[in-house]
Design an enzyme around this catalytic site. Structure first.
Site, mmCIF file in Angstrom:
data_model
loop_
_atom_site.group_PDB
_atom_site.id
_atom_site.type_symbol
_atom_site.label_atom_id
_atom_site.label_comp_id
_atom_site.label_asym_id
_atom_site.label_seq_id
_atom_site.Cartn_x
_atom_site.Cartn_y
_atom_site.Cartn_z
ATOM 1 N N ASP A 31 0.849 -1.191 0.000
ATOM 2 C CA ASP A 31 0.000 0.000 0.000
ATOM 3 C C ASP A 31 0.882 1.238 0.000
ATOM 4 O O ASP A 31 1.995 1.213 0.534
ATOM 5 C CB ASP A 31 -0.876 0.029 1.254
ATOM 6 C CG ASP A 31 -2.183 -0.716 1.025
ATOM 7 O OD1 ASP A 31 -2.652 -0.734 -0.114
ATOM 8 O OD2 ASP A 31 -2.695 -1.281 1.991
ATOM 9 N N ASP A 58 -15.484 16.092 8.461
ATOM 10 C CA ASP A 58 -14.510 15.078 8.041
ATOM 11 C C ASP A 58 -13.474 14.940 9.154
ATOM 12 O O ASP A 58 -12.598 15.790 9.314
ATOM 13 C CB ASP A 58 -13.835 15.514 6.731
ATOM 14 C CG ASP A 58 -12.841 14.476 6.222
ATOM 15 O OD1 ASP A 58 -12.632 13.454 6.914
ATOM 16 O OD2 ASP A 58 -12.264 14.697 5.141
ATOM 17 N N SER A 88 -16.458 7.365 0.146
ATOM 18 C CA SER A 88 -16.448 5.922 -0.119
ATOM 19 C C SER A 88 -15.510 5.648 -1.283
ATOM 20 O O SER A 88 -15.256 6.530 -2.115
ATOM 21 C CB SER A 88 -17.856 5.405 -0.432
ATOM 22 O OG SER A 88 -18.282 5.858 -1.703
ATOM 23 N N SER A 89 -15.016 4.417 -1.330
ATOM 24 C CA SER A 89 -14.065 4.068 -2.386
ATOM 25 C C SER A 89 -14.717 4.051 -3.761
ATOM 26 O O SER A 89 -14.043 4.166 -4.790
ATOM 27 C CB SER A 89 -13.447 2.693 -2.099
ATOM 28 O OG SER A 89 -14.450 1.709 -1.987
ATOM 29 N N MET A 116 -15.430 10.768 -3.222
ATOM 30 C CA MET A 116 -15.600 12.173 -2.833
ATOM 31 C C MET A 116 -16.476 12.227 -1.584
ATOM 32 O O MET A 116 -17.136 11.246 -1.219
ATOM 33 C CB MET A 116 -16.216 12.997 -3.966
ATOM 34 C CG MET A 116 -17.598 12.572 -4.398
ATOM 35 S SD MET A 116 -18.216 13.628 -5.744
ATOM 36 C CE MET A 116 -19.754 12.792 -6.142
ATOM 37 N N LYS A 170 -15.721 17.634 -2.196
ATOM 38 C CA LYS A 170 -14.275 17.584 -2.429
ATOM 39 C C LYS A 170 -13.930 16.133 -2.744
ATOM 40 O O LYS A 170 -14.539 15.199 -2.196
ATOM 41 C CB LYS A 170 -13.485 18.074 -1.210
ATOM 42 C CG LYS A 170 -13.652 17.205 0.033
ATOM 43 C CD LYS A 170 -12.758 17.650 1.177
ATOM 44 C CE LYS A 170 -12.928 16.710 2.374
ATOM 45 N NZ LYS A 170 -12.058 17.052 3.511
ATOM 46 N N ASP A 190 -4.531 -4.464 6.705
ATOM 47 C CA ASP A 190 -5.058 -4.425 8.063
ATOM 48 C C ASP A 190 -6.578 -4.359 8.128
ATOM 49 O O ASP A 190 -7.158 -4.609 9.173
ATOM 50 C CB ASP A 190 -4.469 -3.237 8.837
ATOM 51 C CG ASP A 190 -4.785 -1.901 8.173
ATOM 52 O OD1 ASP A 190 -5.479 -1.898 7.140
ATOM 53 O OD2 ASP A 190 -4.325 -0.863 8.689
ATOM 54 N N ASP A 232 -9.110 -5.753 3.058
ATOM 55 C CA ASP A 232 -7.842 -6.340 2.627
ATOM 56 C C ASP A 232 -7.848 -7.866 2.751
ATOM 57 O O ASP A 232 -6.962 -8.534 2.219
ATOM 58 C CB ASP A 232 -6.671 -5.799 3.466
ATOM 59 C CG ASP A 232 -6.380 -4.342 3.176
ATOM 60 O OD1 ASP A 232 -6.543 -3.941 2.007
ATOM 61 O OD2 ASP A 232 -5.996 -3.611 4.100
#
Length: 681
Positions: A302, A339, A372-373, A377, A390, A513, A517
């Site tokens: 990563d 955030d 979220s992946s 944004m 953003k 982790d 993953d």
């Protein structure tokens, strides 16, 4: 745990190893090591001939007794090597057992709390753990946030933050809550916790031979059977040709021909390899995992937290189009108000330094859009309908265009400038208008360039996976010195990268982790999970790093390489040893009956008996002399496979031939006169 291992009493280990060396003489134990079992049978034969010297043919009980004694010592030395390796693991296990206590657990049933013994907990039970309590068993946090002291497992005194959800929700039995309280769902049954697995693996109770170890054992057994048949056939052949060869001499010949050196050290090498990984605060779930590290061709890493520090901080607000500096700062703050990631907080801190600070309470009625992946944004939907976002440049551009807006011409050049600097550009927009870019800076960890160069020299390819855009990824990859990279990488993309490498016949290692993953960790040949990570990640991996340092995969791979190199080097030395011993024993066997065989006595040994006894003594003492190498491992230096092979053949191949010539000759200078005094010379 590493701090526990430093306190191990080596003198106690040696005392225990000496005792275990005798215990292991039990034939049931010796049968696990076929090569040394043959030596034990040979010792029993010569022991019988010591008391009944004329049972098979006329012989000298004193000569038989000397051969028996040397073979007995050879067995003890071989057992001692394995016992020392096992002793270190057992000492570490005892140290860890002291941290395991029969704690009480506060079992939750609705709102009712019942105190029971931790050993009575079942998988799926929910427990309450408050400040000062020991966590009774492995589990996942389902509610709460607290600081947990994991020194019982990691040896590090600094507590770590654990919270429900995310990648830091896994807790380990035996650790202690030092602040606040947690509700934990138990994920392990008693006796099968992470600490229990650590103890059983470290002490070697469940150690299984690795595939390479099994293959090498089969080769050694095959060689032993071949030499056994040859030596057994010599006895009737000698009778037929009227050549007198004492049975004890044939036993000595067999013991010196078979690969006793590596046979006596093979198990110790495997155990010591596991031990070196454990002392590095990494728990390998099997010896196969450690061995696989030595064969790794590709390493998946990563970017964030592994190659870079991961704490990307806002460094600059860059307006685009006709946006003012004041507006880009203000809307960057609005997008980051809720955030709570380090990046989000850094935006607020930078804005505060520039004199812009907003009250979160004024935006309490806004709808928070989480990152979220898939969307890549985040932001806020304000009560008046305004949408502030953003995120990645391409995602925001698509969002603006979908809203009917246009992307300013100077956006892409500014995004590329930030990317070329190795930063991460976060584009900010308000509805259909792009406001500007937040420049997030990330830093490559020092020393990684040299470490990746080390891996490259031994033929390991490094691939960086990142969610950043290709330009940023390329800049970081170049700065870190990795061989390749995968940009805009989602969790499933990691699996694709791994499968692609495996399809080319390569072994792949990776770290992770999080729960996302886990599939990739399971797919990789070597998966190193972080102890701070989720239970799913730890269960999917075949190694767990107690220090939660993702870059440690580099050292783990080098330990695996060292294990394979050590086994290969000592096998080469052992077989090369046998070649030299032929020149000592074979001429000695036939010299008395065939005087012309004296021409083959190139070592100039005193007598046939002296040659045989000297070779046997050298065969015995070389085992303890090599124990330090077996335990520490052959020193590893990054180089190509061809260079490594040439180096080991020179040192351990040539050295394995030269050492017996010198050693046997020196021993003969001492033994020869003694045997002559006894009338055996």
């Amino acid at each position: 745990m590493s701090k526990h291992t430093r306190n191990i009493d080596n003198s106690a280990i040696l005392r225990t190893a000496v005792r275990d060396s005798f215990v292991k003489l039990n034939p049931k134990s010796m049968m696990k090591n076929p090569v040394m079992f043959v030596v034990e049978i040979g010792m029993l034969v010569t022991l019988f001939l010591t008391f009944f010297p004329n049972a098979m043919e006329k012989g000298d009980w004193r000569y038989n007794a000397i051969v028996t004694a040397i073979l007995f010592i050879t067995l003890l030395f071989a057992n001692f090597a394995e016992a020392v390796a096992e002793g270190r693991g057992k000492a570490q296990a005892e140290s860890m057992k002291k941290t395991r206590k029969d704690t009480l657990a506060k079992l939750l049933s609705g709102s009712k709390v019942t105190t029971i013994s931790a050993s009575d907990l079942k998988k799926g039970d929910v427990v309450l753990v408050e400040t000062g309590d020991i966590i009774p068993n492995d589990g996942e946090i389902i509610e709460g946030l607290a600081m947990v002291d994991e020194s019982a497992i990691t040896g590090e005194s600094a507590p770590v933050m654990k919270e429900a959800g995310g990648d830091f929700s896994s807790v380990t039995g035996g650790t202690k809550v030092v602040s606040d309280q947690l509700k934990i769902r138990i994920t392990a049954t008693p006796g099968e916790s992470f600490l229990d697995k650590m103890i059983s693996l470290v002490e070697g109770a469940k150690r299984q031979k690795t595939p390479n170890e099994i293959a090498l054992t089969l080769i050694l057994v095959s060689l032993t059977m071949i030499f056994l048949i040859v030596v057994v056939m010599l006895f009737p052949m000698a009778k037929f040709t009227h050549v007198s060869i004492p049975v004890s001499t044939l036993v000595a010949l067999l013991v010196c021909l078979i690969p006793t050196t590596i046979g006596g050290l093979l198990s110790a090498i495997g155990i010591a390899g596991m031990d070196r990984v454990t002392k590095f605060n990494v728990i390998a779930m099997s010896g196969k995992a450690v061995e696989a590290c030595g064969d790794v061709n590709t390493m998946i890493l990563d970017k964030t937290g592994t190659i870079t520090f991961g704490n990307r901080m806002a460094a600059e607000f860059v307006p685009v189009g006709d946006t003012t500096q004041e507006n880009i700062v203000r809307f960057s703050v609005i997008a980051s108000l809720f955030d709570d990631t380090p990046e989000g907080r850094s935006v607020l801190e930078l804005a505060k330094k520039q004199g812009v600070e907003l009250d979160r309470r004024e935006y309490a009625d806004a709808e928070v859009v989480e990152f979220s992946s898939s969307t890549r944004m985040s932001g806020l939907n304000l009560k008046n309908g305004t949408r502030v976002r953003k995120g990645a440049a391409d995602t925001i551009a698509a969002f603006v265009e979908q809203a009917g807006g246009d992307v300013p011409d100077d956006l892409q050049p500014k995004v590329e400038r930030i990317s070329k600097l190795g930063g991460t550009p976060l584009v900010v927009c308000v509805d259909a208008r792009v406001m500007g870019v937040i420049y997030l800076k990330d830093t490559v960890k020092p020393g990684l360039v040299d470490r990746f160069a080390r891996l490259r020299r031994i033929g390991i390819k490094t691939i960086m996976c990142t969610g950043d855009n290709p330009l940023t990824a390329a800049t970081i990859a170049k700065e870190a010195g990795v061989d390749d990279f995968a940009a805009e990488c989602k969790p499933e993309d990691k699996i694709s990268v791994i499968k692609k490498e495996q399809a080319e016949g390569k072994l792949v290692a990776m770290t992770g982790d999080g729960t996302n993953d886990a599939p990739a960790l399971a797919q990789a040949d070597v998966g190193l999970a972080m102890n701070s990570g989720t239970q799913a990640a730890k269960e999917a991996a075949n190694m767990v790093d107690l220090d939660s340092d993702p870059t440690k995969i580099i050292e783990v791979v080098e330990i695996g390489k060292q294990l394979l190199i050590t086994r290969g080097a000592l096998t080469t030395f052992s077989i090369a040893n046998d070649v030299a011993k032929y020149f000592a024993i074979l001429p000695a066997i036939f010299t008395l009956s065939i005087p012309s065989m004296k021409l083959l006595n190139v070592m100039g040994l005193t007598s046939p008996s002296s040659a045989i006894i000297s070779a046997l003594i050298f065969n015995a003492i070389i085992i303890p002399l090599l124990i330090p190498i077996a335990m520490r491992g052959v020193k590893f230096k990054p180089m190509s496979a061809d260079r490594m092979l040439l180096k080991n053949m020179t040192i351990y191949g040539l050295g394995g031939i030269v050492a017996p010539f010198i050693g046997i000759k020196v021993i003969d200078l001492v033994v020869g006169p003694l045997l002559h005094t006894l009338g055996l010379g």
